[in-house]
Design an enzyme around this catalytic site. Structure first.
Site: not given
Length: 199
Positions: A15, A11-13
């Protein structure tokens, strides 16, 4: 040979904005990566963080400026409000875990493909079709989306506990077997220097 435990959420932008730089620098240094997707929503309350809607307005405003800057810096398309976000991160995480266990494809390409699907292509990474397509594109058998469910669920939960134990509090987070930790895609240059013995 150095080893990196790579803790991240699909879910991490941030990453997503790491792109393929981790894989590139580990190839240069002959280092190895273990990919450890985890449940970031469960991590936050245990490590002093908060989901975006619960953050102070000043933090939300800064994030809205910082993400587009970082995307431009690395040349990646970024939709600040993806159509399918947040979604259940477990299915995509299970697929990554199954692929890493199975071998034969490019796990880094799979991770980036799923992150790009969410943040750059308006696709739902909890959807089985999107996961299967991402597995195929990265050189894996798409049936891993089904076959790795039980082990994936167990490993996903274990990754969260290991993240907490190792002092991880965000995504992406890189833990080197030297004991050094690096938080954020903007610390990949520091990780590079560390692996070169310069930092």
């Amino acid at each position: 040979m150095a080893h990196i435990d790579y803790f991240f959420s699909t879910l991490s932008p941030y990453a997503y904005l790491a792109g393929k730089r981790l894989e590139e620098l580990t190839r240069r240094h002959g280092a190895k990566i273990t990919y450890k997707p985890f449940d970031i929503m469960s991590l936050f309350p245990r490590t002093g963080g908060a989901p975006v809607p619960q953050r102070h307005a000043s933090r939300v405003e800064y994030r809205a400026q910082e993400l587009p800057r970082q995307a431009r810096k690395v040349g990646l398309t970024l939709n600040m409000k993806p159509k399918y976000w947040p979604v259940n991160a477990a299915p995509s995480s299970y697929a990554i875990i199954a692929a890493q266990n199975a071998g034969g494809g490019d796990v880094g390409a799979l991770v980036h493909g799923l992150l790009r699907a969410s943040w750059g292509e308006e696709r739902d990474i909890s959807d089985e079709g999107v996961i299967r397509a991402s597995l195929t594109e990265a050189g894996f058998d798409p049936s891993l989306a089904d076959s790795g469910l039980l082990v994936g669920a167990e490993t996903y939960a274990a990754n969260l506990e290991e993240a907490v134990a190792q002092g991880v509090f965000g995504s992406p987070f890189y833990v080197v077997d030297s004991g050094q930790k690096f938080w954020g895609q903007d610390r990949l240059d520091d990780l590079d220097l560390h692996l070169a013995g310069k930092l």
